[in-house]
Design a protein around this motif. Sequence first.
Motif, PDB file in Angstrom:
ATOM      1  N   THR A  72       0.825  -1.192   0.017  1.00  0.00           N
ATOM      2  CA  THR A  72       0.041  -0.046   0.165  1.00  0.00           C
ATOM      3  C   THR A  72       0.835   1.277  -0.038  1.00  0.00           C
ATOM      4  OG1 THR A  72      -1.984   1.173   0.937  1.00  0.00           O
ATOM      5  CG2 THR A  72      -0.092  -0.065   2.530  1.00  0.00           C
ATOM      6  N   ASP A  73       0.310   2.465  -0.380  1.00  0.00           N
ATOM      7  CA  ASP A  73       0.964   3.670  -0.573  1.00  0.00           C
ATOM      8  C   ASP A  73       0.495   4.761   0.463  1.00  0.00           C
ATOM      9  OD1 ASP A  73      -1.093   4.210  -2.033  1.00  0.00           O
ATOM     10  OD2 ASP A  73      -0.088   4.934  -3.709  1.00  0.00           O
ATOM     11  N   GLN A  74      -0.566   3.999   1.262  1.00  0.00           N
ATOM     12  CA  GLN A  74      -1.103   4.868   2.253  1.00  0.00           C
ATOM     13  C   GLN A  74      -1.626   4.264   3.544  1.00  0.00           C
ATOM     14  OE1 GLN A  74      -4.138   8.085   0.755  1.00  0.00           O
ATOM     15  NE2 GLN A  74      -5.752   6.867   2.160  1.00  0.00           N
ATOM     16  N   VAL A  75      -1.375   4.790   4.594  1.00  0.00           N
ATOM     17  CA  VAL A  75      -1.768   4.036   5.995  1.00  0.00           C
ATOM     18  C   VAL A  75      -2.591   4.820   6.728  1.00  0.00           C
ATOM     19  CG1 VAL A  75      -0.982   3.159   8.123  1.00  0.00           C
ATOM     20  CG2 VAL A  75       0.276   2.532   6.040  1.00  0.00           C
ATOM     21  N   SER A  76      -3.912   4.649   6.931  1.00  0.00           N
ATOM     22  CA  SER A  76      -4.895   5.537   7.748  1.00  0.00           C
ATOM     23  C   SER A  76      -4.667   5.281   9.241  1.00  0.00           C
ATOM     24  CB  SER A  76      -6.505   5.025   7.163  1.00  0.00           C
ATOM     25  OG  SER A  76      -6.525   5.312   5.951  1.00  0.00           O
ATOM     26  N   VAL A  77      -4.640   6.218   9.794  1.00  0.00           N
ATOM     27  CA  VAL A  77      -4.404   6.302  11.426  1.00  0.00           C
ATOM     28  C   VAL A  77      -5.427   7.041  11.909  1.00  0.00           C
ATOM     29  CG1 VAL A  77      -2.020   5.915  11.144  1.00  0.00           C
ATOM     30  CG2 VAL A  77      -3.009   8.177  11.430  1.00  0.00           C
ATOM     31  N   GLN A  78      -5.830   6.868  13.383  1.00  0.00           N
ATOM     32  CA  GLN A  78      -6.771   7.457  14.157  1.00  0.00           C
ATOM     33  C   GLN A  78      -6.361   8.705  14.887  1.00  0.00           C
ATOM     34  OE1 GLN A  78      -9.675   4.993  16.135  1.00  0.00           O
ATOM     35  NE2 GLN A  78      -8.413   3.222  15.511  1.00  0.00           N
ATOM     36  N   HIS A  79      -4.865   8.857  14.988  1.00  0.00           N
ATOM     37  CA  HIS A  79      -4.343  10.076  15.715  1.00  0.00           C
ATOM     38  C   HIS A  79      -2.987  10.206  15.477  1.00  0.00           C
ATOM     39  CE1 HIS A  79      -2.093   6.964  18.304  1.00  0.00           C
ATOM     40  NE2 HIS A  79      -3.107   6.401  18.389  1.00  0.00           N
ATOM     41  N   GLU A  93       0.269   5.027  21.338  1.00  0.00           N
ATOM     42  CA  GLU A  93      -0.359   5.219  22.269  1.00  0.00           C
ATOM     43  C   GLU A  93      -0.938   3.896  22.834  1.00  0.00           C
ATOM     44  OE1 GLU A  93      -1.459   7.754  23.774  1.00  0.00           O
ATOM     45  OE2 GLU A  93      -0.763   9.566  22.735  1.00  0.00           O
ATOM     46  N   LEU A  94      -1.420   3.016  21.886  1.00  0.00           N
ATOM     47  CA  LEU A  94      -1.729   1.750  22.245  1.00  0.00           C
ATOM     48  C   LEU A  94      -0.768   0.892  22.679  1.00  0.00           C
ATOM     49  CD1 LEU A  94      -4.266  -0.008  22.448  1.00  0.00           C
ATOM     50  CD2 LEU A  94      -4.043  -0.461  20.072  1.00  0.00           C
ATOM     51  N   ALA A 141       5.610  11.028  11.701  1.00  0.00           N
ATOM     52  CA  ALA A 141       5.673  11.564  10.401  1.00  0.00           C
ATOM     53  C   ALA A 141       4.417  11.430   9.377  1.00  0.00           C
ATOM     54  CB  ALA A 141       6.956  11.174   9.796  1.00  0.00           C
ATOM     55  N   ASP A 142       4.248  12.092   8.598  1.00  0.00           N
ATOM     56  CA  ASP A 142       3.491  12.254   7.700  1.00  0.00           C
ATOM     57  C   ASP A 142       3.486  11.161   6.409  1.00  0.00           C
ATOM     58  OD1 ASP A 142       1.310  14.047   8.792  1.00  0.00           O
ATOM     59  OD2 ASP A 142       3.360  15.445   8.412  1.00  0.00           O
ATOM     60  N   VAL A 183      -1.966   8.922   6.813  1.00  0.00           N
ATOM     61  CA  VAL A 183      -3.285   9.926   6.675  1.00  0.00           C
ATOM     62  C   VAL A 183      -4.298   9.572   7.850  1.00  0.00           C
ATOM     63  CG1 VAL A 183      -5.207  10.456   5.011  1.00  0.00           C
ATOM     64  CG2 VAL A 183      -3.094   9.691   3.976  1.00  0.00           C
ATOM     65  N   ARG A 184      -4.474  10.904   8.359  1.00  0.00           N
ATOM     66  CA  ARG A 184      -5.430  10.855   9.570  1.00  0.00           C
ATOM     67  C   ARG A 184      -6.806  10.469   9.207  1.00  0.00           C
ATOM     68  NH1 ARG A 184      -4.986  13.824  14.675  1.00  0.00           N
ATOM     69  NH2 ARG A 184      -3.021  14.195  14.034  1.00  0.00           N
ATOM     70  N   MET A 185      -7.441   9.618   9.844  1.00  0.00           N
ATOM     71  CA  MET A 185      -8.896   9.409   9.493  1.00  0.00           C
ATOM     72  C   MET A 185      -9.736  10.654   9.827  1.00  0.00           C
ATOM     73  SD  MET A 185      -9.304   5.451  10.921  1.00  0.00           S
ATOM     74  CE  MET A 185      -8.148   4.240  10.687  1.00  0.00           C
ATOM     75  N   PRO A 186     -11.005  10.872   9.651  1.00  0.00           N
ATOM     76  CA  PRO A 186     -11.796  11.875  10.071  1.00  0.00           C
ATOM     77  C   PRO A 186     -12.374  11.531  11.396  1.00  0.00           C
ATOM     78  CG  PRO A 186     -12.661  10.804   7.967  1.00  0.00           C
ATOM     79  CD  PRO A 186     -11.772   9.979   8.307  1.00  0.00           C
ATOM     80  N   THR A 187     -12.612  12.754  12.138  1.00  0.00           N
ATOM     81  CA  THR A 187     -12.850  12.574  13.467  1.00  0.00           C
ATOM     82  C   THR A 187     -14.206  12.025  13.757  1.00  0.00           C
ATOM     83  OG1 THR A 187     -12.027  14.913  13.747  1.00  0.00           O
ATOM     84  CG2 THR A 187     -13.480  14.276  15.555  1.00  0.00           C
ATOM     85  N   PRO A 188     -14.163  11.203  14.790  1.00  0.00           N
ATOM     86  CA  PRO A 188     -15.311  10.255  14.913  1.00  0.00           C
ATOM     87  C   PRO A 188     -16.468  11.014  15.296  1.00  0.00           C
ATOM     88  CG  PRO A 188     -13.666   9.549  16.478  1.00  0.00           C
ATOM     89  CD  PRO A 188     -13.007  10.444  15.734  1.00  0.00           C
ATOM     90  N   ILE A 189     -17.581  10.462  15.452  1.00  0.00           N
ATOM     91  CA  ILE A 189     -19.020  11.094  15.964  1.00  0.00           C
ATOM     92  C   ILE A 189     -19.414  10.043  16.928  1.00  0.00           C
ATOM     93  CG2 ILE A 189     -21.411  11.814  15.601  1.00  0.00           C
ATOM     94  CD1 ILE A 189     -20.532  12.501  12.743  1.00  0.00           C
ATOM     95  N   GLY A 190     -19.620  10.626  18.117  1.00  0.00           N
ATOM     96  CA  GLY A 190     -20.223   9.639  19.168  1.00  0.00           C
ATOM     97  C   GLY A 190     -18.914   9.224  20.158  1.00  0.00           C
TER      98      GLY A 190
END
Length: 236
Positions: free
Chosen positions: A66-73, A104-105, A206-207, A229-236
């Motif tokens: 992959t050329d993109q890794v999505s992360v939560q923070h 963090e985890l 890093a980005d 790449v940062r994921m969108p902010t969660p709702i809830g």
Amino acid sequence: MALLTFELPDGTTRRVDVVQVLNAGYAGRSQDDVAAHVAELAELGVPAPSVTPALYPVSPYLAQHTDQVSVQHGRTSGEAEWALVVDADGELLLTAACDHTDRELEVHGVAWSKNASPDVLARRAWRLADVQERLDALTLRAWVAHAGHAGDVGSEEETLIQDGTLAELLTPGYWAEVLRERGDLVPGTVLISGTIPMAEGVDQFADHWRVELGDPATGNVIELAYDVVRMPTPIG
């Protein structure tokens, strides 16, 4: 499951249906240095392993090209590593890998953190037998880059964050024997090596990450790169 395809130096390809992924940890050749590293991590709240070197099972789908890794923070980072891949015929392949880890985890459990993001693998590989005699001379390097502003990922100059050789890590042969004794040296197995030290003063969060496995004897290089790449902010 994951399906990976590797190109070999002779232009042929090997398709690998991944059935298991195992991430080595605390896998430095000098276990005295590893013990010192464990103590350093303990001061940061990372729980010490019960034994070193360690081996962490990872969900097979996390082995990815992959050329993109999505992360939560913003506190995740890669690690330059090599990967041992058992192809469909049982032949051992060697390639570059980057174990993206949730820092963090990690303080709650290293095994959990290893399952939070992909193990990114290069699309090229070498037959292990072809480089076996010069393994310790193979180089392992990683560079990071930080976005100048939103939407400009990886645009700034890269900084070298890891620079070493495979002599610093336990060998593919060591891990192949461990897997053989466990009955795990089977087609579709991917083992990620563990990593080398990071340079002090370089921001690992890093980005963009780029990892290179090099063979000084031939000048050949296996490389991977991806944006974080940062994921969108969660709702809830």
